[in-house]
Design an enzyme around this catalytic site. Structure first.
Site, PDB file in Angstrom:
ATOM      1  N   SER A 141      -4.903 -27.448 -12.919  1.00  0.00           N
ATOM      2  CA  SER A 141      -4.964 -28.903 -12.894  1.00  0.00           C
ATOM      3  C   SER A 141      -5.398 -29.504 -11.541  1.00  0.00           C
ATOM      4  CB  SER A 141      -3.816 -29.642 -13.388  1.00  0.00           C
ATOM      5  OG  SER A 141      -3.752 -30.804 -12.926  1.00  0.00           O
ATOM      6  N   TYR A 154       5.609 -30.439 -13.552  1.00  0.00           N
ATOM      7  CA  TYR A 154       4.048 -30.379 -14.067  1.00  0.00           C
ATOM      8  C   TYR A 154       3.129 -30.018 -12.997  1.00  0.00           C
ATOM      9  CZ  TYR A 154      -0.847 -31.222 -16.096  1.00  0.00           C
ATOM     10  OH  TYR A 154      -1.858 -31.105 -16.334  1.00  0.00           O
TER      11      TYR A 154
HETATM   12  P1  NDP Z   1      -3.382 -32.132 -25.376  1.00  0.00           P
HETATM   13  O1  NDP Z   1      -2.167 -32.729 -25.270  1.00  0.00           O
HETATM   14  O2  NDP Z   1      -4.543 -32.561 -25.961  1.00  0.00           O
HETATM   15  O3  NDP Z   1      -3.135 -30.409 -25.806  1.00  0.00           O
HETATM   16  C1  NDP Z   1      -2.176 -29.758 -25.485  1.00  0.00           C
HETATM   17  C2  NDP Z   1      -2.299 -28.575 -26.604  1.00  0.00           C
HETATM   18  O4  NDP Z   1      -1.276 -27.583 -26.061  1.00  0.00           O
HETATM   19  C3  NDP Z   1      -2.052 -28.925 -27.936  1.00  0.00           C
HETATM   20  O5  NDP Z   1      -3.390 -28.048 -28.601  1.00  0.00           O
HETATM   21  C4  NDP Z   1      -0.715 -28.325 -28.331  1.00  0.00           C
HETATM   22  O6  NDP Z   1      -0.837 -27.915 -29.859  1.00  0.00           O
HETATM   23  C5  NDP Z   1      -0.676 -27.195 -27.271  1.00  0.00           C
HETATM   24  N1  NDP Z   1       0.794 -27.033 -26.903  1.00  0.00           N
HETATM   25  C6  NDP Z   1       1.723 -27.643 -26.274  1.00  0.00           C
HETATM   26  N2  NDP Z   1       2.876 -26.994 -26.615  1.00  0.00           N
HETATM   27  C7  NDP Z   1       2.490 -25.963 -27.007  1.00  0.00           C
HETATM   28  C8  NDP Z   1       3.578 -24.859 -27.327  1.00  0.00           C
HETATM   29  N3  NDP Z   1       4.761 -24.801 -27.300  1.00  0.00           N
HETATM   30  N4  NDP Z   1       3.030 -23.885 -28.086  1.00  0.00           N
HETATM   31  C9  NDP Z   1       1.714 -23.745 -28.389  1.00  0.00           C
HETATM   32  N5  NDP Z   1       0.892 -24.689 -28.351  1.00  0.00           N
HETATM   33  C10 NDP Z   1       1.413 -25.661 -27.410  1.00  0.00           C
HETATM   34  O7  NDP Z   1      -3.589 -31.824 -23.913  1.00  0.00           O
HETATM   35  P2  NDP Z   1      -5.173 -31.496 -23.060  1.00  0.00           P
HETATM   36  O8  NDP Z   1      -6.189 -30.939 -24.024  1.00  0.00           O
HETATM   37  O9  NDP Z   1      -5.246 -32.792 -22.048  1.00  0.00           O
HETATM   38  O10 NDP Z   1      -4.465 -30.308 -22.014  1.00  0.00           O
HETATM   39  C11 NDP Z   1      -4.790 -28.960 -22.029  1.00  0.00           C
HETATM   40  C12 NDP Z   1      -4.454 -28.354 -21.047  1.00  0.00           C
HETATM   41  O11 NDP Z   1      -5.251 -29.018 -19.950  1.00  0.00           O
HETATM   42  C13 NDP Z   1      -3.049 -28.329 -20.647  1.00  0.00           C
HETATM   43  O12 NDP Z   1      -2.413 -27.122 -19.867  1.00  0.00           O
HETATM   44  C14 NDP Z   1      -3.091 -29.650 -19.474  1.00  0.00           C
HETATM   45  O13 NDP Z   1      -2.114 -29.303 -18.339  1.00  0.00           O
HETATM   46  C15 NDP Z   1      -4.344 -29.374 -18.749  1.00  0.00           C
HETATM   47  N6  NDP Z   1      -5.109 -30.404 -18.111  1.00  0.00           N
HETATM   48  C16 NDP Z   1      -5.424 -31.612 -18.724  1.00  0.00           C
HETATM   49  C17 NDP Z   1      -5.796 -32.770 -18.181  1.00  0.00           C
HETATM   50  C18 NDP Z   1      -6.038 -33.781 -18.714  1.00  0.00           C
HETATM   51  O14 NDP Z   1      -6.657 -34.598 -17.795  1.00  0.00           O
HETATM   52  N7  NDP Z   1      -6.194 -33.964 -19.909  1.00  0.00           N
HETATM   53  C19 NDP Z   1      -5.968 -32.450 -16.453  1.00  0.00           C
HETATM   54  C20 NDP Z   1      -5.747 -31.241 -16.006  1.00  0.00           C
HETATM   55  C21 NDP Z   1      -5.131 -30.365 -16.732  1.00  0.00           C
HETATM   56  P3  NDP Z   1       0.755 -28.096 -30.544  1.00  0.00           P
HETATM   57  O15 NDP Z   1       1.355 -29.351 -30.362  1.00  0.00           O
HETATM   58  O16 NDP Z   1      -0.117 -27.930 -31.727  1.00  0.00           O
HETATM   59  O17 NDP Z   1       1.442 -27.028 -30.158  1.00  0.00           O
END
Ligand code: NDP
Length: 251
Positions: A141, A154
């Protein structure tokens, strides 16, 4: 030969059932890879897999659990015979003042964002060695490099994943495994939707600070994922590459 062709490659994307993960999975699928999405929400997972071109499936996985990570890798290899690409993307955030986090909050964020990558990489390593090499993409990030008042676990997890990536890049280079991190900027997903409505001024400050003048979209991450998953990046390892519309270079 197209250096970005992923035909015949098998890729796992954790958290690939939505948001940035699905954006990257779509890019990898369009480049020819067979995709396995991993996450907890089955409805989202099966729909996401059905939206992808080519062979794609969803395996219910909680990446905070070692047994689930091992099963994810084993089932992928059982289904498709190999594993070439692992994208550790699953992540979450809990927004509080640093003094207010419980120990449980801390561990939930660290386990989801960092320990999960450690567990999946350890399980994937022998399979990548068998395949003659591999590509690991870990999602950091802009908080891998910056601080913010409400991001203690985070930012700690996202700093750690970049350092972890550098370590495996050095250790596993001899096995023809390249490991890199992507540092997304502010991307419009479920993760940021709540913050955008709850944090006064966030939307305006992101727009003002991002030279591209807009929030990112999940599809903005597709190209860099394909690059880091392909032979086009065979001499790129241990890097932490922003994909942020210029957010990090703005003073
Ligand atoms: P979302 O909340 O849209 O997606 C997060 C995903 O992670 C979901 O598909 C969720 O699926 C999965 N997830 C969460 N916990 C678990 C778990 N315990 N086991 C398996 N899967 C899990 O977030 P983003 O798409 O925004 O984020 C994706 C990545 O990008 C993250 O690592 C985030 O920190 C990073 N990021 C995002 C930014 C942003 O601005 N959006 C900026 C910088 C980094 P489910 O709930 O079905 O398990």
């Amino acid at each position: 030969m197209n250096p970005f062709d992923l035909t015949g490659k098998v890729a796992i994307v954790t958290g690939g059932n939505g948001g940035i993960g699905l954006g990257m999975a779509t890019g990898l699928a369009n480049a020819g890879a067979t995709i396995v999405l991993a996450g907890r929400n089955q409805d989202k997972g099966f729909k996401a897999a059905a939206s992808l071109p080519g062979k794609a499936s969803f395996i219910v996985t909680d990446v905070t659990k070692k047994a689930d990570c091992a099963r994810l890798i084993a089932e992928t290899v059982a289904l498709h015979g190999r594993l070439d690409i692992l994208v550790n993307n699953a992540g979450m955030a809990i927004r509080k003042n640093p003094q207010d986090y419980t120990e449980d909050d801390w561990h939930r964020v660290m386990d989801t964002n960092m320990t999960s990558a450690f567990l999946c990489c350890q399980a994937a390593y022998p399979e990548m060695v068998k395949a003659g090499g591999g590509k690991i993409i870990n999602i950091g990030s802009v908080m891998s490099q910056m601080g913010a008042p409400h991001a203690a676990p985070y930012a700690a997890s996202k700093g750690a994943i970049v350092q972890y990536t550098r370590v495996i890049a050095t250790a596993w280079a001899k096995d023809n495994i390249q490991a890199n991190s992507i540092l997304p900027g502010w991307i419009d997903t479920e993760l940021t939707a709540a913050a955008r409505t709850q944090v006064p001024g966030l939307n305006e400050s992101v727009l003002a600070r991002t030279p591209a003048g807009r929030w990112g979209r999940p599809s903005d991450l597709a190209g860099i994922a394909v690059f880091l998953a392909s032979s086009g990046s065979d001499f790129v390892t241990g890097a932490a590459i922003p994909c942020d519309g210029g957010f990090l270079i703005r003073s």
